[in-house]
Design an enzyme around this catalytic site. Structure first.
Site, PDB file in Angstrom:
ATOM      1  N   ASP A  11       0.797  -1.232   0.000  1.00 56.49           N
ATOM      2  CA  ASP A  11       0.000   0.000   0.000  1.00 56.49           C
ATOM      3  C   ASP A  11       0.826   1.277   0.000  1.00 56.49           C
ATOM      4  O   ASP A  11       0.292   2.359   0.239  1.00 56.49           O
ATOM      5  CB  ASP A  11      -0.957   0.013   1.198  1.00 56.49           C
ATOM      6  CG  ASP A  11      -0.230  -0.038   2.533  1.00 56.49           C
ATOM      7  OD1 ASP A  11       0.990  -0.280   2.527  1.00 56.49           O
ATOM      8  OD2 ASP A  11      -0.879   0.170   3.566  1.00 56.49           O
ATOM      9  N   GLU A  12       2.127   1.183  -0.268  1.00 55.66           N
ATOM     10  CA  GLU A  12       2.928   2.410  -0.322  1.00 55.66           C
ATOM     11  C   GLU A  12       3.965   2.362  -1.437  1.00 55.66           C
ATOM     12  O   GLU A  12       4.517   1.308  -1.756  1.00 55.66           O
ATOM     13  CB  GLU A  12       3.589   2.717   1.023  1.00 55.66           C
ATOM     14  CG  GLU A  12       4.579   1.703   1.502  1.00 55.66           C
ATOM     15  CD  GLU A  12       5.266   2.150   2.779  1.00 55.66           C
ATOM     16  OE1 GLU A  12       5.354   3.365   3.033  1.00 55.66           O
ATOM     17  OE2 GLU A  12       5.724   1.260   3.540  1.00 55.66           O
TER      18      GLU A  12
END
Length: 422
Positions: free
Chosen positions: A145-146
């Site tokens: 998610d990053e």
């Protein structure tokens, strides 16, 4: 400048894409260790090598949708499991990541608990990566998610703020995912800026406002400061990043890691954007109800070793460092390591894990609640050379291991099991 992009409450945001009624409600995603792999009728796991991150397992089951997701966490009428992601509405009740679902439900009786959907998370993560690749020349996926991006020579510094604001809005429009974006001269400060941009915001740190932004932040809020380093800093009366920046000599006296930490905080150290990551280790672990039976524990070690062996062969690497960890009740832990530069075979790996368990099990009067096995220092990354002793016989076993792996690739990890597992 470097930018850091983080999906806000990713697992919850993914659930809201599938169910719009969850918007603006207190929602959490539950997590529970999959102990069903130890049962005789266990179903094959899905193996994930592509994305990592908090609560992103290497092995996971395909998601089975239920009318009431909370049923996934009920056992004999008791709510079991921990919280992996909480919406901002849930956080307003004091609900935090890694809290038990029971505790979270007590804080907010109206809390909506959803089961995880790893397949969906992987799909959305891939889509965001592909989208970002069209907008930014260099993109690094740091976790599921990053992401990091390098805008140097692509976007002028004075245009960074409108660029990331537009990018944030475009991601929301095209993919439905809310993201926060931080920008700074280094990736480490950009990540710090993202934390202050949340939720669904942007933050640019320029040299002129670097001190004002960085100095008041607590040391534990900087990535890379774990519990031990936080304790060490606090014992030295260092509580903020500003105080840390004034104590260069102190940090440098603590060794290379602390010296590098100082440089990162001070904006002196950076790292290039890596578009491709080489995996350096792989592991498997399971948490379960307290168990004393050592025969059953050894059986479970074999089950974990079989799954991990499948992943190692799928990666096509030869690990040379092996680690087995045991967590007991009463917060007691133990572990055992070994370095072994030999050709990898499943039979030898299983025997090795059994030996490591026997040596690591130093609290035999206590019940065990967690087992973990990790392999690292792959020969493609390490300088170790494989031993030639018994190499011919090892090649035969390696060939047999490869054949076994092919059958599991086709029919599932549980197609072939060790006799000791039955």
């Amino acid at each position: 400048m470097k930018i850091h992009i983080d999906i806000d409450c990713f697992f919850v945001s993914a659930a809201r894409l599938q169910d719009a009624s969850l918007e603006h409600k207190a929602v959490v995603i539950g997590g529970r260790s999959d102990t069903k792999i130890f049962s005789q009728d266990a179903k094959s796991q899905t193996v994930n090598f592509e994305n990592s991150g908090s609560f992103v397992p290497t092995f996971y089951k395909a998601y089975e949708k239920k009318d009431d997701d909370i049923e996934s966490f009920l056992e004999n009428g008791r709510l079991r499991g921990i919280l992996t992601t909480a919406s901002y509405e849930a956080r307003a009740y004091g609900i935090k990541t890694a809290m038990t679902l029971k505790e979270a439900k007590e804080l907010c009786p109206e809390l909506i608990i959803k089961a995880p959907n790893m397949s969906l998370y992987q799909e959305l993560s891939h889509k965001l990566h592909d989208f970002l690749s069209l907008k930014i020349p260099l993109i690094e996926q740091a976790s599921i998610d990053e992401f990091y991006g390098d805008l140097q020579g692509w976007i002028e510094d004075e245009d960074i703020a409108p660029f990331i604001s537009n990018l944030k809005n475009e991601i929301k429009k095209e993919l439905g995912l809310p993201v926060s974006i931080g920008a700074a001269k280094t990736r480490y400060i950009a990540k710090l800026a993202t934390s202050w941009a949340k939720p669904f915001g942007c933050k640019v740190i320029t040299p002129s406002d670097f001190d004002t932004f960085v100095n008041p932040i607590k040391v534990e809020n900087f990535a890379g400061v774990g519990k031990s380093m936080r304790t060490k800093l606090h014992e030295s009366k260092i509580y903020t990043l500003g105080e840390l920046r004034k104590r260069r000599g102190t940090l440098e006296s603590w060794g290379p890691y602390a010296k590098e930490l100082y440089k990162r905080v001070n904006g002196e150290s950076d790292a290039e954007i890596e578009t491709k990551h080489k995996r350096k280790s792989i592991g498997i672990s399971r948490t379960f109800d307290p168990l004393f039976d050592r025969v059953e524990l050894k059986r479970r070690v074999s089950v974990l070793a079989r799954h991990l062996s499948f992943a190692i062969l799928k990666l096509d690497v030869i690990p040379t460092v092996f680690h087995l960890g045991i967590s007991y009740e009463m917060n007691q832990k133990s572990h055992q390591n070994i370095s072994l530069a030999e050709l990898f075979t499943e039979n030898k790996f299983n025997s090795l894990c059994q030996t490591l368990f026997k040596e690591a099990d130093r609290q035999r009067r206590l019940r065990v609640i967690r087992l973990s096995i990790t392999c690292s220092s792959f020969t493609r990354n390490s300088k170790k050379e494989l031993s030639l002793i018994g190499f011919h016989d090892e090649q035969k076993m390696h060939k047999l291991t490869k054949s076994t792996h092919s059958l599991r690739e086709k029919y599932g990890i549980d197609t072939l099991k060790w006799g000791s597992e039955i």
